[in-house]
Design an enzyme around this catalytic site. Sequence first.
Site, PDB file in Angstrom:
ATOM      1  N   LEU A  65       0.869  -1.175   0.000  1.00 34.14           N
ATOM      2  CA  LEU A  65       0.000   0.000   0.000  1.00 34.14           C
ATOM      3  C   LEU A  65       0.906   1.224   0.000  1.00 34.14           C
ATOM      4  O   LEU A  65       1.988   1.201   0.594  1.00 34.14           O
ATOM      5  CB  LEU A  65      -0.907   0.035   1.239  1.00 34.14           C
ATOM      6  CG  LEU A  65      -2.060  -0.966   1.328  1.00 34.14           C
ATOM      7  CD1 LEU A  65      -2.785  -0.806   2.659  1.00 34.14           C
ATOM      8  CD2 LEU A  65      -3.037  -0.807   0.171  1.00 34.14           C
ATOM      9  N   ASP A  66       0.455   2.297  -0.643  1.00 33.86           N
ATOM     10  CA  ASP A  66       1.227   3.536  -0.634  1.00 33.86           C
ATOM     11  C   ASP A  66       1.407   4.037   0.791  1.00 33.86           C
ATOM     12  O   ASP A  66       0.587   3.765   1.680  1.00 33.86           O
ATOM     13  CB  ASP A  66       0.510   4.636  -1.430  1.00 33.86           C
ATOM     14  CG  ASP A  66       0.420   4.329  -2.906  1.00 33.86           C
ATOM     15  OD1 ASP A  66       1.106   3.404  -3.361  1.00 33.86           O
ATOM     16  OD2 ASP A  66      -0.348   5.028  -3.599  1.00 33.86           O
ATOM     17  N   ARG A  67       2.443   4.815   0.978  1.00 33.49           N
ATOM     18  CA  ARG A  67       2.741   5.383   2.293  1.00 33.49           C
ATOM     19  C   ARG A  67       1.524   6.082   2.906  1.00 33.49           C
ATOM     20  O   ARG A  67       1.232   5.936   4.091  1.00 33.49           O
ATOM     21  CB  ARG A  67       3.890   6.377   2.152  1.00 33.49           C
ATOM     22  CG  ARG A  67       4.099   7.229   3.378  1.00 33.49           C
ATOM     23  CD  ARG A  67       5.094   8.325   3.152  1.00 33.49           C
ATOM     24  NE  ARG A  67       4.914   9.341   4.170  1.00 33.49           N
ATOM     25  CZ  ARG A  67       5.830  10.224   4.522  1.00 33.49           C
ATOM     26  NH1 ARG A  67       6.992  10.227   3.927  1.00 33.49           N
ATOM     27  NH2 ARG A  67       5.586  11.108   5.448  1.00 33.49           N
TER      28      ARG A  67
ATOM     29  N   THR B 106      -1.681   5.767   2.126  1.00 33.50           N
ATOM     30  CA  THR B 106      -2.922   4.999   2.079  1.00 33.50           C
ATOM     31  C   THR B 106      -3.056   4.185   3.356  1.00 33.50           C
ATOM     32  O   THR B 106      -2.087   3.592   3.828  1.00 33.50           O
ATOM     33  CB  THR B 106      -2.942   4.067   0.860  1.00 33.50           C
ATOM     34  OG1 THR B 106      -2.801   4.834  -0.333  1.00 33.50           O
ATOM     35  CG2 THR B 106      -4.245   3.286   0.786  1.00 33.50           C
TER      36      THR B 106
ATOM     37  N   ARG C 138      -5.151   6.430  -7.906  1.00 33.49           N
ATOM     38  CA  ARG C 138      -4.832   7.859  -7.830  1.00 33.49           C
ATOM     39  C   ARG C 138      -4.708   8.468  -9.228  1.00 33.49           C
ATOM     40  O   ARG C 138      -5.246   9.555  -9.493  1.00 33.49           O
ATOM     41  CB  ARG C 138      -3.548   8.051  -7.036  1.00 33.49           C
ATOM     42  CG  ARG C 138      -3.672   7.591  -5.598  1.00 33.49           C
ATOM     43  CD  ARG C 138      -2.337   7.504  -4.870  1.00 33.49           C
ATOM     44  NE  ARG C 138      -1.729   8.823  -4.702  1.00 33.49           N
ATOM     45  CZ  ARG C 138      -0.604   9.019  -4.033  1.00 33.49           C
ATOM     46  NH1 ARG C 138       0.022   8.000  -3.463  1.00 33.49           N
ATOM     47  NH2 ARG C 138      -0.104  10.242  -3.912  1.00 33.49           N
TER      48      ARG C 138
END
Length: 238
Positions: free
Chosen positions: A64-66, A68, A170
């Site tokens: 997961l993105d930082r 998120t 995104r």
Amino acid sequence: MDTPQPTADEMLARVLHRDGLMLVIDKPAGIPVHRGPKGGPNLEASFDALRFGLPRPPALAHRLDRDTSGCLVLGRHCKATATLGLLFKHSKVDKTYWAVVEGGPAEDSGEINLPLAPRSADRGWWQKVDPAGLPSLSRWRVLGRGHGAAGEPLAWLALEPVTGRTHQLRVHCAAMGWPIVGDNIYGNGPRFGEPSLHLHAREIVVPLSKNKPPVCVTAPVPPHLQERLKACGWTGQA
């Protein structure tokens, strides 16, 4: 929003599901899953607290993105992590994200089918819509609509990434003209401060066993999403 290194107790409090093969934890926003080249807090550095008697800590089955938050799947041993990795690779895991976007679509549901490719060699993970890129498909539904504190229109979406490209949701939302609130790469979010990224991995469904129903896990809504979700009609139920 920078999140400090989680303590053992904080990691244990974030376990949403545990069985013999995998864990699902509620990832906090503002911390990367991996250690970066400059060091700093990262989720993996706290995985030792999640061994639950096994000789080694669990390992990431996906990313997961930082910025998120939400459902993050870990394999409890090497074989389980490999199995989970294949499920993610072949799009067998169903993922539903909640997002608050600026503006919003005119319709109530639809698909975004736009190929994605790296923006440039020196931009690392950053992506762009590119006809020569990899096929990328996202499905979306409007769960509510409303307005922010300054009267700006907002929409609360359920997003399903059918493919799993880097930053897919995104980029897709921004390309449609309704970027995710707080997105400082593809939208209008600030580099620092409020609002932080309004993207949350709400639910994950993992078909781990052929003889049992899929494991379905839901992550509670984090505090930084709640104000704008309520403005869009969310009732505050976990």
